[in-house]
Design a protein around this motif. Sequence first.
Motif, PDB file in Angstrom:
ATOM      1  N   SER A  37       0.817  -1.220   0.000  1.00  0.00           N
ATOM      2  CA  SER A  37       0.000   0.000   0.000  1.00  0.00           C
ATOM      3  C   SER A  37       0.844   1.260   0.000  1.00  0.00           C
ATOM      4  N   SER A  38       2.133   1.147  -0.278  1.00  0.00           N
ATOM      5  CA  SER A  38       3.035   2.296  -0.170  1.00  0.00           C
ATOM      6  C   SER A  38       2.741   3.387  -1.191  1.00  0.00           C
ATOM      7  N   HIS A  39       1.872   3.120  -2.131  1.00  0.00           N
ATOM      8  CA  HIS A  39       1.510   4.109  -3.147  1.00  0.00           C
ATOM      9  C   HIS A  39       0.272   4.913  -2.769  1.00  0.00           C
ATOM     10  N   ARG A  40      -0.259   4.669  -1.574  1.00  0.00           N
ATOM     11  CA  ARG A  40      -1.472   5.375  -1.163  1.00  0.00           C
ATOM     12  C   ARG A  40      -1.462   5.588   0.351  1.00  0.00           C
ATOM     13  N   ARG A  78       6.306   4.444   2.533  1.00  0.00           N
ATOM     14  CA  ARG A  78       5.949   5.406   1.489  1.00  0.00           C
ATOM     15  C   ARG A  78       7.175   6.186   1.025  1.00  0.00           C
ATOM     16  N   HIS A  81       9.322   3.965  -1.129  1.00  0.00           N
ATOM     17  CA  HIS A  81       8.738   3.908  -2.483  1.00  0.00           C
ATOM     18  C   HIS A  81       9.125   5.164  -3.262  1.00  0.00           C
ATOM     19  N   ALA A  82       9.057   6.309  -2.611  1.00  0.00           N
ATOM     20  CA  ALA A  82       9.441   7.572  -3.260  1.00  0.00           C
ATOM     21  C   ALA A  82      10.913   7.552  -3.657  1.00  0.00           C
ATOM     22  N   LEU A  85      11.249   5.655  -6.829  1.00  0.00           N
ATOM     23  CA  LEU A  85      10.755   6.422  -7.976  1.00  0.00           C
ATOM     24  C   LEU A  85      11.718   7.545  -8.347  1.00  0.00           C
ATOM     25  N   ARG A  99       2.110   9.720  -6.304  1.00  0.00           N
ATOM     26  CA  ARG A  99       2.226   8.267  -6.464  1.00  0.00           C
ATOM     27  C   ARG A  99       2.597   7.555  -5.161  1.00  0.00           C
ATOM     28  N   CYS A 100       2.991   8.331  -4.180  1.00  0.00           N
ATOM     29  CA  CYS A 100       3.314   7.760  -2.865  1.00  0.00           C
ATOM     30  C   CYS A 100       2.236   8.110  -1.842  1.00  0.00           C
ATOM     31  N   LEU A 140       3.528   2.683 -13.201  1.00  0.00           N
ATOM     32  CA  LEU A 140       3.824   2.389 -11.805  1.00  0.00           C
ATOM     33  C   LEU A 140       2.812   3.066 -10.900  1.00  0.00           C
ATOM     34  N   PRO A 141       2.504   2.441  -9.755  1.00  0.00           N
ATOM     35  CA  PRO A 141       1.580   3.094  -8.807  1.00  0.00           C
ATOM     36  C   PRO A 141       2.218   4.315  -8.206  1.00  0.00           C
TER      37      PRO A 141
END
Length: 141
Positions: A37-40, A78, A81-82, A85, A99-100, A140-141
Amino acid sequence: LVESRRLPPGPVVQRDSTRMVGYDPDIDQALRIIRESSHRPLRVSELAHQLRIEKRTLERRFARVLGRSPQAEIMRARIEHARQLLAVTALSIPNVARRCGFESATRFGTIFRKLTGTTPSAYRRQNQLPAAGQNDFSQLP
């Protein structure tokens, strides 16, 4: 005589299985959900609900097992994930923020700097892969 040769150790590659805590299945599952869920945005109450345990129980178990709160782990995931990206894409900082799961690039920048000690732009300059601008990661999410 058999000659034995020793190879120098190679780099450690972290895999999902090596990141898992292992001795608390609920925390293992929570870490999987957080990573996926790291994209939200993900609320601790939502995480507890998915695990079918009380929010306070989840918080106590996180503190005991990991030494940090579920919210701190959510934010860490999160930001990780950033970082990925920023290193592999040419997405704008506001787009990376969205996206994060951040509603604001300003809030994203504040949290990113607090957790990494640098700004998203500086991180990108220091860590972007050479071909990052050529990759199409629009899906990508």
